[in-house]
Design a protein around this motif. Sequence first.
Motif, short mmCIF file in Angstrom:
data_model
loop_
_atom_site.label_atom_id
_atom_site.label_comp_id
_atom_site.label_asym_id
_atom_site.label_seq_id
_atom_site.Cartn_x
_atom_site.Cartn_y
_atom_site.Cartn_z
N UNK A 116 -16.54 -17.68 35.36
CA UNK A 116 -17.13 -16.78 34.76
C UNK A 116 -17.20 -15.55 35.68
N UNK A 117 -17.18 -14.24 34.99
CA UNK A 117 -17.33 -13.10 35.88
C UNK A 117 -18.79 -12.82 36.31
N UNK A 118 -18.98 -12.25 37.68
CA UNK A 118 -19.97 -11.85 38.16
C UNK A 118 -19.99 -10.26 38.48
N UNK A 124 -24.21 -3.61 38.86
CA UNK A 124 -25.50 -3.50 37.96
C UNK A 124 -26.32 -2.32 37.62
N UNK A 125 -26.30 -1.72 38.77
CA UNK A 125 -27.19 0.00 38.60
C UNK A 125 -26.00 0.66 37.62
N UNK A 126 -24.74 0.51 38.12
CA UNK A 126 -23.92 1.18 37.15
C UNK A 126 -24.02 0.90 35.56
N UNK A 127 -24.06 -0.40 35.33
CA UNK A 127 -24.19 -0.93 34.12
C UNK A 127 -25.40 -0.30 33.35
N UNK A 128 -26.31 -0.19 34.04
CA UNK A 128 -27.81 0.37 33.53
C UNK A 128 -27.55 1.61 33.02
N UNK A 129 -26.66 2.60 34.10
CA UNK A 129 -26.69 4.02 33.67
C UNK A 129 -25.76 4.13 32.22
N UNK A 200 -13.77 -19.46 29.66
CA UNK A 200 -14.56 -18.57 29.74
C UNK A 200 -15.67 -18.64 28.61
N UNK A 201 -17.06 -18.60 29.09
CA UNK A 201 -18.06 -18.80 27.98
C UNK A 201 -18.30 -17.42 27.63
N UNK A 202 -18.04 -17.32 26.25
CA UNK A 202 -18.31 -15.99 25.67
C UNK A 202 -19.91 -15.48 25.61
N UNK A 203 -20.73 -16.53 25.78
CA UNK A 203 -22.07 -16.55 25.93
C UNK A 203 -22.65 -15.42 27.17
N UNK A 204 -21.95 -15.37 27.90
CA UNK A 204 -22.03 -14.53 28.96
C UNK A 204 -21.67 -13.15 28.84
N UNK A 205 -22.56 -12.17 29.00
CA UNK A 205 -22.18 -10.71 28.62
C UNK A 205 -21.03 -10.26 29.77
N UNK A 206 -20.96 -10.73 30.87
CA UNK A 206 -19.85 -10.28 31.93
C UNK A 206 -18.45 -10.84 31.21
N UNK A 471 -27.26 -13.16 33.17
CA UNK A 471 -27.54 -13.40 34.44
C UNK A 471 -28.26 -12.41 35.18
N UNK A 472 -28.48 -11.23 34.47
CA UNK A 472 -29.36 -10.35 35.06
C UNK A 472 -29.93 -9.49 33.80
N UNK A 473 -31.31 -8.98 33.97
CA UNK A 473 -31.71 -8.22 32.63
C UNK A 473 -31.98 -6.80 33.39
#
Length: 551
Positions: A116-118, A124-129, A200-206, A471-473
Amino acid sequence: KKNTTGDKQVYTGDDIDALLETIEQSNGLTLQSEGCGGSDNRPVLYVEHRNLNPETELKRYFGARAVLGDQRPRQRQRQFHRSTWMTIPKDTWPRFSRPGISMTLLESRDGLQYFTFEHSRDYQQIQFKFLDSVESMDPNNIVALLQMNPYHIDSLLQLSDVCRIQEDQEMARDLIERALYSFECAFHPVCSLTSGTSRLDYLRPENRAFYLAVYKHMMFLERRGCPRTALEYCRLILSLDPDSDPLCMLLLIDFLSLRSREYNFLLRLYQDWEVHRNLSQLPNFAFSVALSHFHLSQEDQTESEERERLKHKADLLLQNALIMFPGVLMPLLDLCTVQPDAAVSSHDFFGPRSQLGQSPALAELVSLYVGRTHTLWREGGVLLWLEECVREVLRRVDTKDPLVEDCQNNNIQILSLIFKRKQRYQSAPLNIHRHVILSEIKEATSTLPLEVTTQSVMGFDPLPPLDSVASYTRPERQSVGASNESTLSLFFRSLLPNFNLQDDLEVAQAGRELNQEVNRLMVAMRDMLANIQFQEPPREDNPDRDEGEWD
């Protein structure tokens, strides 16, 4: 160049292909000159590194000198980059620094490795932006974010779609290649693209971003005229999760096999997976397998007896496909600009009733297949063969062949077996809808159900799974103004900064009562704006870029 001294071979210059051939042969693997069909010992989804490079296919067509030109002397002088297989970094790209993506090995089970990618905290902060920029519905905000973070994956995917809509294909393709390079630099040391054992599990957004980046890269390669390379990437995507097949690559792999003339690979995949996947019940495999047998029977090197056997089998397979899916014929002939015979168009078996009687799931699959592969049926010899088989099918129908009645009775039962694990959907499973959206084939997208067409679809994550594993919200955004201020008040405040609806309690009460209706209006406005073509970003956003940078 290669010099032989005794039992040793010394390589000089840039003969990389010969070096790779020797390495693979030393490991007991025979390099296939034409791709997939040469070795039965390898797994059916085995991927070759050399076939992930489009230059391998282009050199086969045009020769190494025509493809490479004077690239090699310039490549020796460029700055050092990490060795990668999927993409070659360009000197025009921004200087690479790890964006905060890493890959972790979750477990090894039954000979398979689950990765899995992490995302790091900074990423994560960039992803929120990025999500804020998407909600602003202004691509310039994504451009500004990408200038600060040139290897942010979802920004690259979303901006690539914007460039493609504006018909800037070179820029769109370059952004996808940059995303793939960022992913490949984050690979785990034991992750193998070629063995077919990495998952790779597609259920994980990463992980979903990697699926989409590879898919979009594959489609650019197919449009570029490299179907053999696109087939290799198709097999790669399918090997990441062959059981769930989240992007439904089984609806595409037959087309790429036919385009690249890898008929033996398609037949091998069909034979190996038919027992547990019922591939014959999918319209694309029912017709494509028959077409593969026909093309093999027409090859010059095929002996006469084998040619007759293949031709006879092709006839039976195509007739059975037409009996199983009669709704394919008329749309196929229409896209091939062929006027059907009156005996065919007036017959009830191939008439309008054959299309009206299709379930929504079957209609979606048929429209997808016809819209994608109709060009493969335009060849003169193929059309004559199709005409012969159609006449034989009509004869079998008129003589009440038992197979015709069996297919009509079992068609609905078979489709319910295929889709039984996704009973929550009224039509086809979510992965088929996702594939149709990504394919952008108008014949298929017009058959999508309302529950799909009425929701917003983002290019960086189309139709995310309902049971995603996050993995994070994303933190909740603080609302502007008083907590009891209605949506109507916020709307007028955006237009008139001095407006204060709360000064009048009665009007405020009325605004709160209209809150739900305004929310519905805003949703409709977002859907409308999502279909408007974005304005081209101003060129002065990156003044250092050279005019020919993306060529």
